[in-house]
Scaffold this motif. Structure first.
Motif, PDB file in Angstrom:
ATOM      1  N   THR A 112       1.146   5.540 -31.888  1.00  0.00           N
ATOM      2  CA  THR A 112       2.350   5.849 -32.677  1.00  0.00           C
ATOM      3  C   THR A 112       2.231   5.214 -34.066  1.00  0.00           C
ATOM      4  N   LEU A 113       1.713   3.974 -34.111  1.00  0.00           N
ATOM      5  CA  LEU A 113       1.540   3.321 -35.418  1.00  0.00           C
ATOM      6  C   LEU A 113       0.464   4.055 -36.237  1.00  0.00           C
ATOM      7  N   VAL A 114      -0.586   4.497 -35.549  1.00  0.00           N
ATOM      8  CA  VAL A 114      -1.635   5.236 -36.262  1.00  0.00           C
ATOM      9  C   VAL A 114      -1.011   6.475 -36.911  1.00  0.00           C
ATOM     10  N   PHE A 118      -0.762   5.054 -40.440  1.00  0.00           N
ATOM     11  CA  PHE A 118      -2.097   5.361 -40.978  1.00  0.00           C
ATOM     12  C   PHE A 118      -2.155   6.754 -41.585  1.00  0.00           C
ATOM     13  N   TYR A 119      -1.671   7.760 -40.828  1.00  0.00           N
ATOM     14  CA  TYR A 119      -1.799   9.133 -41.317  1.00  0.00           C
ATOM     15  C   TYR A 119      -0.749   9.491 -42.367  1.00  0.00           C
ATOM     16  N   GLN A 120       0.398   8.816 -42.330  1.00  0.00           N
ATOM     17  CA  GLN A 120       1.435   9.118 -43.319  1.00  0.00           C
ATOM     18  C   GLN A 120       1.026   8.507 -44.652  1.00  0.00           C
ATOM     19  N   THR A 121       0.917   9.325 -45.651  1.00  0.00           N
ATOM     20  CA  THR A 121       0.496   8.763 -46.934  1.00  0.00           C
ATOM     21  C   THR A 121       1.694   8.238 -47.738  1.00  0.00           C
ATOM     22  N   GLU A 122       2.916   8.653 -47.371  1.00  0.00           N
ATOM     23  CA  GLU A 122       4.120   8.137 -48.037  1.00  0.00           C
ATOM     24  C   GLU A 122       4.857   7.232 -47.055  1.00  0.00           C
ATOM     25  N   ALA A 123       5.064   5.955 -47.431  1.00  0.00           N
ATOM     26  CA  ALA A 123       5.761   5.030 -46.533  1.00  0.00           C
ATOM     27  C   ALA A 123       7.130   5.583 -46.140  1.00  0.00           C
ATOM     28  N   ALA A 124       7.772   6.294 -47.069  1.00  0.00           N
ATOM     29  CA  ALA A 124       9.116   6.815 -46.822  1.00  0.00           C
ATOM     30  C   ALA A 124       9.143   7.837 -45.691  1.00  0.00           C
ATOM     31  N   ASP A 127       8.744   7.342 -39.450  1.00  0.00           N
ATOM     32  CA  ASP A 127       9.883   7.391 -38.547  1.00  0.00           C
ATOM     33  C   ASP A 127      10.136   5.947 -38.090  1.00  0.00           C
ATOM     34  N   ALA A 128      11.081   5.282 -38.736  1.00  0.00           N
ATOM     35  CA  ALA A 128      11.284   3.845 -38.513  1.00  0.00           C
ATOM     36  C   ALA A 128      11.627   3.544 -37.056  1.00  0.00           C
ATOM     37  N   ALA A 129      12.401   4.428 -36.428  1.00  0.00           N
ATOM     38  CA  ALA A 129      12.802   4.182 -35.037  1.00  0.00           C
ATOM     39  C   ALA A 129      11.588   4.253 -34.110  1.00  0.00           C
ATOM     40  N   ALA A 130      10.711   5.224 -34.362  1.00  0.00           N
ATOM     41  CA  ALA A 130       9.502   5.353 -33.518  1.00  0.00           C
ATOM     42  C   ALA A 130       8.608   4.133 -33.692  1.00  0.00           C
ATOM     43  N   VAL A 131       8.485   3.665 -34.932  1.00  0.00           N
ATOM     44  CA  VAL A 131       7.646   2.487 -35.203  1.00  0.00           C
ATOM     45  C   VAL A 131       8.223   1.269 -34.487  1.00  0.00           C
ATOM     46  N   GLU A 132       9.544   1.121 -34.563  1.00  0.00           N
ATOM     47  CA  GLU A 132      10.180  -0.058 -33.939  1.00  0.00           C
ATOM     48  C   GLU A 132      10.006  -0.029 -32.414  1.00  0.00           C
ATOM     49  N   THR A 133      10.192   1.145 -31.811  1.00  0.00           N
ATOM     50  CA  THR A 133      10.025   1.266 -30.353  1.00  0.00           C
ATOM     51  C   THR A 133       8.595   0.917 -29.957  1.00  0.00           C
ATOM     52  N   ALA A 134       7.637   1.440 -30.720  1.00  0.00           N
ATOM     53  CA  ALA A 134       6.227   1.167 -30.404  1.00  0.00           C
ATOM     54  C   ALA A 134       5.936  -0.317 -30.561  1.00  0.00           C
TER      55      ALA A 134
END
Ligand SMILES: N[C@@H](CCC(=O)N[C@@H](CS)C(=O)NCC(=O)O)C(=O)O
Length: 227
Positions: A112-114, A118-124, A127-134
């Protein structure tokens, strides 16, 4: 032997470490990789040799072995010394379970972090919720790993495929902003032992260099590499 190898592929990294640990010569054919298109387009050999067109793939004469776990098992039977599985039925079952835990339970949260970091080139775009859950799940695993390592040098009796699998996941998570917290002493001591192994140190160093190239917008081209 020839290994179709992804420069930033965790599953291939497992095999590269095992080959070095066993002191085996192997030609590496690195598949292309870049941040925008990932592994596409895939080399014709990878499409031909693997039903899902994934790496790693090991070719030994006429024999084709795919999937990092199957390759571990093949290398162990082909070259039993030094062993990468412990002795004894129970220990071996536990070792296989821990290797699978690293690949199939721990790594999906790291993935999920990858995807998000990693793949998202724009930090914005993250998906903050997905990152937090992971991240929460990864930290729960850090606690489990620390408890398992209490009073032990390795995850099983002797350095094994379980250490390799779990280490690679932790290494990815750490590079993606989710390292183990301070205070997990058994886990920290084990990480120190892992990083001190030449087979692992080379892997970490090369992956960091390749990650830097990819983040700089470079495409990692297809071609031969040294183990
Ligand atoms: N279970 C497989 C997983 C292999 C895998 O997912 N490989 C990734 C690289 S780490 C891949 O080839 N990805 C290309 C794609 O998804 O198209 C193993 O252990 O080898």
């Amino acid at each position: 032997m020839k290994l179709y190898s992804g420069p930033l592929s965790l599953f291939t990294a497992k095999v590269r470490i095992a080959l070095r640990e066993k002191g085996l010569d192997c030609d590496l054919w690195s598949v292309p990789f870049c941040r925008e298109t990932g592994y596409d387009p895939k080399p014709a050999d990878v499409v031909r040799l693997h039903p899902q067109a994934l790496v790693p793939i090991l070719v030994d004469g006429d024999l084709v072995v795919y999937d990092s776990t199957r390759i571990f098992e093949y290398l162990e039977e082909r070259n039993p010394t030094p062993p990468l599985y412990p002795n004894g039925l129970e220990e071996r079952v536990r070792c296989r379970e821990l290797e699978a835990y690293g690949d199939e339970i721990f790594f999906p949260n790291v993935w999920t972090l990858v995807e998000q970091v990693f793949y998202q080139t724009e930090a914005a775009a993250e998906d903050a919720a997905a990152v937090e859950t992971a991240q929460r799940a990864i930290h729960a695993d850090y606690e489990r790993f620390d408890a398992r390592l209490e009073g032990r040098e390795w995850f099983c009796a002797g350095f094994s495929v379980a250490d390799i699998s779990i280490f690679m996941g932790i290494n990815f998570a750490s590079n993606l902003g989710c390292p183990p917290p301070e205070g997990r002493l058994a886990l920290a001591a084990w990480l120190g032992r892992m990083n001190a192994r030449p087979s692992v140190a080379v892997e970490v160093e090369r992956m960091q260099a390749d990650v830097a190239r990819v983040f700089a917008g470079e495409r990692l081209e297809e071609g031969p590499r040294t183990l």
